[in-house]
Enzyme design. Structure first.
Site, short mmCIF file in Angstrom:
data_model
loop_
_atom_site.label_atom_id
_atom_site.label_comp_id
_atom_site.label_asym_id
_atom_site.label_seq_id
_atom_site.Cartn_x
_atom_site.Cartn_y
_atom_site.Cartn_z
N ASP A 252 44.64 31.90 42.98
CA ASP A 252 43.39 32.65 42.89
C ASP A 252 43.10 33.08 41.44
O ASP A 252 44.00 33.63 40.78
CB ASP A 252 43.55 33.89 43.78
N GLU A 294 42.12 27.78 41.12
CA GLU A 294 40.72 28.15 41.22
C GLU A 294 40.25 28.43 39.80
O GLU A 294 40.52 29.51 39.25
CB GLU A 294 40.53 29.42 42.08
C1 GLC Z 1 38.71 34.49 44.22
C2 GLC Z 1 38.58 34.44 45.71
C3 GLC Z 1 37.55 35.44 46.13
C4 GLC Z 1 38.02 36.81 45.72
C5 GLC Z 1 38.36 36.87 44.24
C6 GLC Z 1 39.18 38.08 43.90
O1 GLC Z 1 37.54 34.13 43.59
O2 GLC Z 1 38.26 33.14 46.11
O3 GLC Z 1 37.30 35.38 47.49
O4 GLC Z 1 37.03 37.77 46.00
O5 GLC Z 1 39.14 35.76 43.83
O6 GLC Z 1 40.47 37.94 44.42
#
Ligand code: GLC
Length: 549
Positions: A252, A294
């Site tokens: 993440d 991500e």
């Molecule tokens: C990432 C997740 C999202 C979350 C953010 C903070 O972007 O995919 O859902 O709100 O991180 O953890």
């Protein structure tokens, strides 16, 4: 889609449109049989071979599971791991090889589990750690892998580390988070990640009498990665999951780990990259593990390092989150840009391809409510070079919900619809979040045997690409056309060559390829015709894959 170019279709079942020389054959001259919804035994065996060994992730089809919304097994209205286990055969049958589980750690659920209160455990509401062990065992027994979400940038404010850190300025965890006497710090240049999470990244903690830094919701304080104790604590947590049999991680917002004074380095500062390399080195001490990043929006290149020392995969958001506009006049530009970017990735990098996730609107919504658009987008996703990640419910065309428990993103997090009728096979109780509209019609039960359904389409497309390495790792090249309303690209490896042509238009297409790839063209998916002169014909809203020999 089968009534092509307005022509009546003949009853013959001739499947091959061959253009050896001369002009183009007309598409629709004979109806093609429906594509199989299951791969052949040979494809199955080839897939098993490709999915064995360290490169498995390149050939896998991933499925993002919102465990809370997938299958409730105990009637509390909340999906859980035993529920997911009971649906593994459905996923296997769909053509899924690996799962990415949204966070299942204990969490006050201020950000749908992305506010972790204990890295080492599984929330009791999902069945606790023993249920995870069962999931891994059952998935592995079906040759499926399980990837967990690793949320390292921040914890929940309920995490024991934060509870201790906030006590005073001298406790053993005092430096685990980013504290300040004021609501800012000159060595921390970045604000909240987006408007979704508020306007200030600093919140006052009355207990400690200081402000703490949070890129996301105030209930998600950022860990201080300049503290080596934090780095080793999170690596220990990661190790715990690998020891539990997890096949890897979805990481993440991993680019945000280390805060910097330079606003240009909010993401992927050199110190952050060094921590990612440590995580990769840890992962590499286990066989056949992989991790996907991500990235922030934009070029994912920074996440790959040399191609062997950082991430195996990173999500391609340039196409993945914006493909909806590819159905406007700007047409195929996005795919061109995305393919150009991925062409510059280092050897070893594998693009992770999405058309939706828990963070954006449902693919059906992005398709402006046109199923055909979602199908065309899915073809681009699944036939490009890379590893596809299907978001749960995409395969039945789940509609956006209206209920909100956490925030507006809940519209794409509604419970899966398995059956018609109350509870939709998801729960015997009251669902934690209301179902979206058309829950009966979009249920697996309703779509299962319907040859025109979204589910049948996904099963067929996944069966089509199964066990053929050309789709996952073959070379990819944009093919130019004299129209902006078709996305066309060439896929090839030593064994096979294909031209993929996807129409973005509601009209029939009769276009010219800038350069006709050599070979006799045979339609193997969809419908259309490719002339030896380079003329391409596609039905309205249609697509075709031509095998070139
Ligand atoms: C990432 C997740 C999202 C979350 C953010 C903070 O972007 O995919 O859902 O709100 O991180 O953890």
């Amino acid at each position: 889609m089968r009534a092509l170019l307005g022509r009546a279709v003949a009853a013959s079942s001739v499947v091959v449109l061959v253009v050896a020389c001369g002009g183009a054959d007309e598409p629709g001259a004979s109806p093609r049989p429906r594509p199989p919804t299951r791969p052949s035994p040979e494809q199955g065996a080839a897939a098993d071979r490709l999915l064995t060994g360290p490169d498995w992730y390149r050939h896998a089809v991933f499925y993002e599971v919102n465990v809370r919304s997938f299958q409730d097994s105990d009637g509390d209205g909340i999906g859980d791991l035993p529920g997911l286990v009971s649906r593994l055969d459905y996923l296997k049958d769909l053509g899924v090889d690996a799962l990415w589980l949204m966070p299942i750690n204990p969490s006050p659920f201020k950000d749908s589990g992305y506010d972790v209160a204990d890295y080492g455990d599984v929330d009791k509401v999902y069945g606790g750690k023993p249920a995870f062990d069962v999931l891994v065992r059952e998935a592995h027994a079906r040759k499926m892998r399980v990837m967990v979400d690793l949320v390292l940038n921040h914890t929940s404010d309920q995490h024991p580390w934060f509870q201790e850190s906030r006590k005073d300025k001298t406790n053993p965890k005092a430096d685990y988070y980013v504290w300040s006497d004021t609501d800012g710090r000159s060595d921390v240049a970045c604000g909240t990640y987006s408007a979704q999470f508020g306007t200030s990244a600093w919140a006052k903690d009355d207990q400690r009498g200081q402000y703490y830094y949070h890129r996301f919701y105030p209930g998600q304080p950022d860990l201080n990665y300049k503290n080596p104790a934090v780095v080793s604590a999170v690596l220990d947590a990661a190790k715990g999951w690998l020891d539990s049999g997890a096949d890897g991680f979805r990481c993440d917002v991993i680019g945000l780990l280390v805060e910097t004074a330079d606003p240009e380095q909010c993401s992927m500062a050199p110190e952050t990259q060094a921590i990612i390399r440590k995580l990769r080195a840890l992962l590499d001490t286990y066989p056949d593990r992989a991790m996907v990043a991500e990235p922030l929006l934009g070029d994912a290149r920074a996440y790959y390092g040399s191609g062997r020392d950082m991430f195996h995969m990173a999500f391609d958001f340039s196409y993945g989150y914006f493909w909806g506009v590819a159905f406007s006049a700007r047409s195929r530009k996005l795919v061109d840009v995305s393919m150009a970017q991925s062409a510059a990735f280092p050897e070893g990098a594998q693009n992770a391809l999405v058309i939706g996730s828990h963070d954006v609107q449902r693919a059906f919504t992005v398709a402006s409510g046109h199923e055909w658009r979602q199908r065309r987008a899915a073809e681009i996703q699944l036939l490009r070079r890379g590893t596809p990640f299907v978001y749960y419910g995409e395969e039945v065309g789940l509609r956006p919900g209206a209920g909100v428990v956490v925030d507006s993103r809940d519209s794409a997090r509604t419970p899966m619809t398995w059956a018609r009728g109350p509870g939709h096979g998801f729960t015997k109780g009251t669902p934690w979040l209301a179902f979206g509209p058309m829950a009966d019609e979009t249920s697996v039960e309703a779509e299962d045997r319907d040859p025109e359904s979204m589910l049948t389409f996904y099963r067929s497309l996944l069966a089509f690409r199964r066990g053929r390495a050309v789709w996952s790792t073959g070379a990819e090249r944009v093919v130019g056309l004299d129209t902006g309303s078709v996305v066309a690209f060439l896929r090839e490896d030593g064994a096979e060559r294909y031209l993929v042509a996807v129409s973005l238009s509601e009209e029939e297409v009769d276009a010219a390829l800038v350069e006709r790839p050599a070979g006799v063209a045979e339609v193997v998916w969809g419908d259309g015709a490719l002339g030896a002169d380079g003329r391409l014909k596609l039905p309205a809203r249609g697509s075709a894959v031509f095998r070139l020999r």
